[in-house]
Design an enzyme around this catalytic site. Structure first.
Site, short mmCIF file in Angstrom:
data_model
loop_
_atom_site.label_atom_id
_atom_site.label_comp_id
_atom_site.label_asym_id
_atom_site.label_seq_id
_atom_site.Cartn_x
_atom_site.Cartn_y
_atom_site.Cartn_z
N SER A 9 0.85 -1.19 0.00
CA SER A 9 0.00 0.00 0.00
C SER A 9 0.88 1.24 0.00
CB SER A 9 -0.89 0.00 1.25
OG SER A 9 -1.55 1.24 1.38
N ALA A 12 0.24 5.95 3.82
CA ALA A 12 1.11 6.02 5.00
C ALA A 12 0.33 5.74 6.29
CB ALA A 12 1.77 7.39 5.08
N LYS A 13 -0.97 6.11 6.30
CA LYS A 13 -1.78 5.85 7.51
C LYS A 13 -1.99 4.36 7.71
CE LYS A 13 -4.41 10.11 7.89
NZ LYS A 13 -5.71 10.73 7.68
N ASP A 73 -7.99 -5.35 0.92
CA ASP A 73 -8.96 -4.80 -0.02
C ASP A 73 -10.26 -4.60 0.75
OD1 ASP A 73 -9.65 -3.89 -2.62
OD2 ASP A 73 -10.88 -5.65 -2.88
N TYR A 157 -16.47 6.81 1.86
CA TYR A 157 -17.88 6.91 2.25
C TYR A 157 -18.08 7.22 3.73
CZ TYR A 157 -18.43 4.57 -2.27
OH TYR A 157 -18.37 4.25 -3.61
N LYS A 180 -12.24 5.27 15.37
CA LYS A 180 -12.64 4.50 14.17
C LYS A 180 -11.83 3.20 14.07
CE LYS A 180 -12.80 4.33 9.19
NZ LYS A 180 -12.33 4.85 7.92
N HIS A 185 -13.67 -2.16 10.14
CA HIS A 185 -13.44 -3.40 9.39
C HIS A 185 -11.94 -3.68 9.27
CE1 HIS A 185 -13.70 0.20 7.06
NE2 HIS A 185 -13.32 -0.35 5.92
N ARG A 186 -11.14 -2.63 8.95
CA ARG A 186 -9.71 -2.83 8.73
C ARG A 186 -9.01 -3.12 10.06
NH1 ARG A 186 -9.30 1.34 6.54
NH2 ARG A 186 -9.86 0.58 4.47
P1 IMP Z 1 -9.25 0.36 -0.24
O1 IMP Z 1 -9.40 -1.11 -0.28
O2 IMP Z 1 -8.73 0.85 1.07
O3 IMP Z 1 -8.50 0.90 -1.41
O4 IMP Z 1 -10.71 0.98 -0.34
C1 IMP Z 1 -11.52 0.85 -1.50
C2 IMP Z 1 -12.64 1.85 -1.43
O5 IMP Z 1 -13.61 1.41 -0.49
C3 IMP Z 1 -12.21 3.24 -0.99
O6 IMP Z 1 -11.82 4.01 -2.08
C4 IMP Z 1 -13.51 3.76 -0.36
O7 IMP Z 1 -14.37 4.22 -1.37
C5 IMP Z 1 -14.11 2.51 0.25
N1 IMP Z 1 -13.68 2.33 1.66
C6 IMP Z 1 -12.95 1.31 2.17
N2 IMP Z 1 -12.74 1.46 3.49
C7 IMP Z 1 -13.35 2.62 3.82
C8 IMP Z 1 -13.47 3.31 5.06
O8 IMP Z 1 -12.95 2.94 6.12
N3 IMP Z 1 -14.18 4.45 5.00
C9 IMP Z 1 -14.76 4.94 3.87
N4 IMP Z 1 -14.65 4.34 2.69
C10 IMP Z 1 -13.95 3.18 2.66
#
Ligand code: IMP
Length: 203
Positions: A9, A12-13, A73, A157, A180, A185-186
């Site tokens: 990735s 940086a966060k 993802d 979002y 948060k 989820h992450r």
């Molecule tokens: P990524 O997998 O972190 O690249 O996220 C893919 C997409 O899912 C992002 O561009 C956001 O549109 C949405 N998304 C994923 N996680 C979040 C979150 O924690 N907050 C808001 N949108 C998220």
């Protein structure tokens, strides 16, 4: 030399969050991101689900760097849209990626959906690859999509999403990042992964 783990990735966060969580289980570990390794061809994220995309990114990272690799993802799954945008979250309103345009489209799509059917969840898959060892874990954050944007933190979002946790009133864009992370989820997926990969990393 500290044990190095590669997080595929440029965010940086995300690298800092992974460093904090993994260090609790693997003292002295050093998490490096895409900006810390030589450039390589990153794979197209064309799998049908989060786990598939996380795995193909982690496999590519391991192949390119030879380092134990983590990749994630994630996206938003809206009940009234049959779990879309899902893996299409980042570019839901078409390329190039634009969070404001995505949020406006989502609001329009849900304009006639009543409060009791505005449920949604964020989902995150995190994959770990080190040679033959492959592992995928997932995390979720449940909540609902509101009718106007609120808050200035987070990304994507977050301005439209009120998690069920934290009294169910604030959007995830109105929370500080530690609050948060604790329910996201992450954060959940990373905290589930860390103790499972610690033995592989020699801890
Ligand atoms: P990524 O997998 O972190 O690249 O996220 C893919 C997409 O899912 C992002 O561009 C956001 O549109 C949405 N998304 C994923 N996680 C979040 C979150 O924690 N907050 C808001 N949108 C998220």
């Amino acid at each position: 030399m500290p044990e190095r783990v590669f997080l595929a990735s440029r965010n940086a966060k995300k690298v800092a969050e992974m460093q904090r969580i993994l260090a609790e289980h693997v003292p002295g570990v050093l998490v490096v991101g895409l900006d810390d390794v030589p450039d390589y061809d990153e794979p197209v994220e064309d799998a049908p689900d989060f786990a598939g995309n996380a795995l193909l990114k982690a496999r590519a990272g391991w192949a390119a760097t030879g380092l134990p690799t983590v990749a994630d993802d994630s996206g938003l799954c809206v009940d009234a849209l049959n779990s879309m945008p899902g893996v299409l979250s980042a570019r839901w309103s078409g390329p190039p990626k634009d969070d404001d345009r995505n949020n406006r489209l989502l609001l329009d799509q849900l304009v006639d959906v009543p409060e009791e059917r505005r449920g949604a969840h964020f989902e995150c898959a995190v994959a770990f690859v080190a040679g033959e060892r492959e592992l995928v874990v997932t995390g979720q954050m449940k909540g609902r999509v509101i009718r106007e944007c609120r808050g200035s933190g987070g990304f994507g979002y977050d301005v439209l999403f009120v998690p069920d946790d934290q009294a169910g009133t604030l959007t995830s864009a109105e929370m500080d990042s530690a609050t948060k992370d604790a329910i996201s989820h992450r954060g959940r997926a990373l905290r589930a992964l860390a103790p499972q990969i610690a033995p592989v990393l020699g801890a």
